[in-house]
Scaffold this motif. Structure first.
Motif, PDB file in Angstrom:
ATOM      1  N   GLN A  14       0.891  -1.251   0.142  1.00 21.91           N
ATOM      2  CA  GLN A  14       0.087  -0.103  -0.002  1.00 21.91           C
ATOM      3  C   GLN A  14       0.781   1.152  -0.041  1.00 21.91           C
ATOM      4  N   SER A  15       1.892   1.269   0.776  1.00 25.35           N
ATOM      5  CA  SER A  15       2.834   2.362   0.917  1.00 25.35           C
ATOM      6  C   SER A  15       3.238   3.026  -0.297  1.00 25.35           C
ATOM      7  N   GLN A  16       3.215   2.226  -1.768  1.00 29.11           N
ATOM      8  CA  GLN A  16       3.685   2.526  -2.862  1.00 29.11           C
ATOM      9  C   GLN A  16       2.632   3.496  -3.292  1.00 29.11           C
ATOM     10  N   SER A  17       1.209   3.366  -3.131  1.00 24.36           N
ATOM     11  CA  SER A  17       0.243   4.167  -3.896  1.00 24.36           C
ATOM     12  C   SER A  17      -0.363   5.049  -3.009  1.00 24.36           C
ATOM     13  N   ASP A  18      -0.430   4.711  -1.384  1.00 24.72           N
ATOM     14  CA  ASP A  18      -1.375   5.455  -0.804  1.00 24.72           C
ATOM     15  C   ASP A  18      -0.609   6.842  -0.273  1.00 24.72           C
ATOM     16  N   ARG A  19      -1.341   7.825  -0.049  1.00 30.53           N
ATOM     17  CA  ARG A  19      -0.768   9.026   0.217  1.00 30.53           C
ATOM     18  C   ARG A  19      -0.553   9.031   1.639  1.00 30.53           C
ATOM     19  N   HIS A  20       0.558   9.731   2.138  1.00 30.73           N
ATOM     20  CA  HIS A  20       1.018   9.884   3.604  1.00 30.73           C
ATOM     21  C   HIS A  20       0.453  11.127   4.098  1.00 30.73           C
ATOM     22  N   SER A  21      -0.007  11.190   5.290  1.00 34.66           N
ATOM     23  CA  SER A  21      -0.192  12.375   6.008  1.00 34.66           C
ATOM     24  C   SER A  21       0.784  13.112   6.616  1.00 34.66           C
ATOM     25  N   PRO A  22       0.816  14.385   6.663  1.00 32.84           N
ATOM     26  CA  PRO A  22       1.934  15.023   7.097  1.00 32.84           C
ATOM     27  C   PRO A  22       2.471  14.712   8.516  1.00 32.84           C
ATOM     28  N   LEU A  23       1.612  14.029   9.244  1.00 32.74           N
ATOM     29  CA  LEU A  23       2.065  13.212  10.583  1.00 32.74           C
ATOM     30  C   LEU A  23       2.426  11.991  10.428  1.00 32.74           C
ATOM     31  N   HIS A  24       2.721  11.471   9.240  1.00 32.08           N
ATOM     32  CA  HIS A  24       3.223   9.973   8.984  1.00 32.08           C
ATOM     33  C   HIS A  24       4.331   9.474  10.014  1.00 32.08           C
ATOM     34  N   ALA A  25       5.279  10.278  10.161  1.00 35.78           N
ATOM     35  CA  ALA A  25       6.425   9.846  10.748  1.00 35.78           C
ATOM     36  C   ALA A  25       6.154   9.807  12.145  1.00 35.78           C
TER      37      ALA A  25
END
Lengths: 394, 123
Positions: A14-25
């Motif tokens: 999923q991490s290939q296609s799904d957007r990350h939140s600005p809080l992902h880290a």
């Protein structure tokens, strides 16, 4: 066992296609279980669904809602454009107040449910569900075309952090700039104002999706992590915990709040969902003539005719929870008669028994009616109850 | 992090199986973590026949429901009433206090070693 998600390979794919939140880290640092949701990779839980749910009810929880869509509508006719585009009366909303409303298709079906904040005389912020953000943006653009109004998609630049629970005010005001503390503390439900929180310029609103008191803070994506950390640190003594999508879903279900895709969709009008009050058929233009808006005709007809199905609350009398899509039956003894279907259901962490929302035929919708739900081939007894299931102690 | 006790056998459906006859079994750490908080167990009764690879119960968490497959064929001789009364034991101690059933064994389905199961769950 079935249905055990392969979390490792899932997140790899999923991490290939799904957007990350600005809080992902931040979520990774907190060891969150991340899941794909509406095109984003979002935290499902940090520790335990139940613990996070209970913390929000008893103390406070902090949620990342940066996947939601934020659309800015501005211009001399911003209000008029929204009055035409949405079912509500947005020109009537005072600056600093918010409205729960919906955007409907020409046939009256719900495209999305929205919260709209009036941020200025000629400025509104429209908050859409993540799964519908692009569709709502396109619709608003098209519907505002004849008006002196601009529509801007600010979703990518905007982070949204919610602090919900009985201790939310104490926590948010602890990191609010001294000059803004009183104004933030005095915010009424469904109002919002600009304020500096943890040094970050934010739109601070007293809104939420949990049934608790709480705040939602809209901030620039680049400043989200510092605000998140400041709130977590300030909230720790008050019992604040990070809470994921799983707790968010069980909290909103107990509060009887609809979820788009479950209780609301294109085949449903606000009336079936018991939300006909959001449809303002009495909107008038400057000359007092009825105001045209998208979906008005079918919605007017729907209001004056009895609905074929109505949304009800069901409390489970057994221990097995009814889930989304399960058939509602006329009763344990009448298990061959299907009278509706479940839209959302789960074991209620606060109440200790299963709860569900369901569409049923109107004659079976009175509180106290005994029905059943087909839980994997067995008729489980349920009782119709008034929504919401849970009300916070005042 | 999930643990994989070496003295247990495992199935591809995320059950663990102790040694002996009657044999105790339950669900793995990996499975209980993936399910989230377990709130309800539906288990067969003492004396019920169970069949290797067939459904013998249900495990309900806040987010989902899973079927429990029997790793063995035989007869149920004991049900963990403590776990039925407090299903959170399956989350907190899946290989110990959170065991589910004990059964006599007439046949077993395909089993994996701890190392093999660990490879399977690592994706």
């Amino acid at each position: 066992m079935t249905d055990v998600p392969d979390l490792q390979s899932q997140s790899d794919q999923q991490s290939q296609s799904d957007r990350h939140s600005p809080l992902h880290a931040e979520h990774l640092a907190l060891d969150a279980v991340m899941v794909p949701f509406a095109g984003w990779l979002m935290p499902l839980r940090y520790s335990s669904d139940l613990a996070e749910h209970r913390c929000v009810r008893r103390a406070a929880g902090i949620f990342d809602l940066s996947h939601m869509g934020e659309l800015r509508v501005e211009g001399a006719q911003a209000g008029a454009a929204l009055d035409y585009a949405l079912v509500g009366n947005l020109t009537a909303v005072p600056v600093g107040k918010a409205r729960y409303t919906m955007i409907c298709a020409a046939d009256g079906g719900v495209i999305d449910d929205l919260v709209v904040y009036r941020t200025g005389a000629q400025a509104y912020l429209v908050v859409a569900n993540a799964s519908n953000a692009e569709v709502v943006f396109a619709e608003l653009l098209a519907r505002a075309a004849g008006f002196e109004a601009s529509v801007t998609d600010e979703s990518a630049q905007t982070a949204l952090i919610a602090v919900q629970g009985p201790h939310a005010q104490r926590i948010v005001t602890a990191v609010t700039a001294a000059g803004d503390v009183d104004a933030v503390a005095n915010l009424k439900y469904y109002t919002g104002l600009p304020a500096t929180v943890a040094g970050v310029e934010a739109l601070v609103a007293r809104t939420g999706y949990t049934g608790e008191d709480g705040f939602e803070l809209f901030v620039p994506a680049a400043r989200a992590a510092e605000l998140w950390r400041a709130l977590l640190a300030a909230g720790e003594p008050a019992g604040l915990v990070p809470a994921g999508l799983s707790a968010r879903d069980s909290l909103r279900l107990e509060a009887g709040m609809p979820l788009y895709g479950n209780e609301l969709d294109r085949t449903t009008t606000p009336f079936e969902a018991g939300l006909g009050r959001v449809v303002k058929l009495d909107k008038v233009d400057a000359d007092g003539a009825p105001l045209a808006f998208v979906g008005r005709g079918p919605l007017a007809a729907r209001r004056s005719s009895p609905p074929a199905r109505v949304l009800v609350g069901l409390e489970g009398l057994g221990r097995r929870a009814a889930r989304h899509g399960f058939a509602v039956l006329a009763g344990v003894e009448k298990a061959d008669v299907v009278v509706g279907h479940v839209t959302s259901g789960a074991p209620s962490p606060s109440l200790g028994h299963p709860i569900a929302m369901a569409y049923v035929t109107p004659e079976l919708s009175a509180a106290g009616t005994l029905l059943a739900v087909d839980v994997r081939g067995r008729a489980e007894p349920v009782r119709v109850v008034a929504l919401p299931f849970y009300r916070r102690p005042q | 992090m999930s643990t994989f006790p070496a003295d247990l056998s495992y199935t591809a459906e995320h059950e663990w199986l102790a040694q002996g006859d009657p044999v105790a079994f339950g669900i793995t750490d990996t499975a209980s973590e993936a399910l989230g908080d377990i709130v309800y167990l539906e288990l067969p009764a003492v004396g019920d026949e169970i069949v290797a690879g067939a459904v013998c119960g249900e495990i309900e968490s806040t987010k989902s429901v899973s079927e429990l497959f029997s790793p063995v064929s035989g007869t149920v001789v004991e049900v963990n009433q403590a776990a039925v009364d407090d299903p959170s034991l399956v989350n907190s101690d899946p290989y110990g206090a959170g065991w589910l059933l004990k059964a006599t064994v007439t046949a077993t389905g395909p089993l994996l070693s701890a190392a093999e199961y660990q490879v399977l769950t690592a994706g």
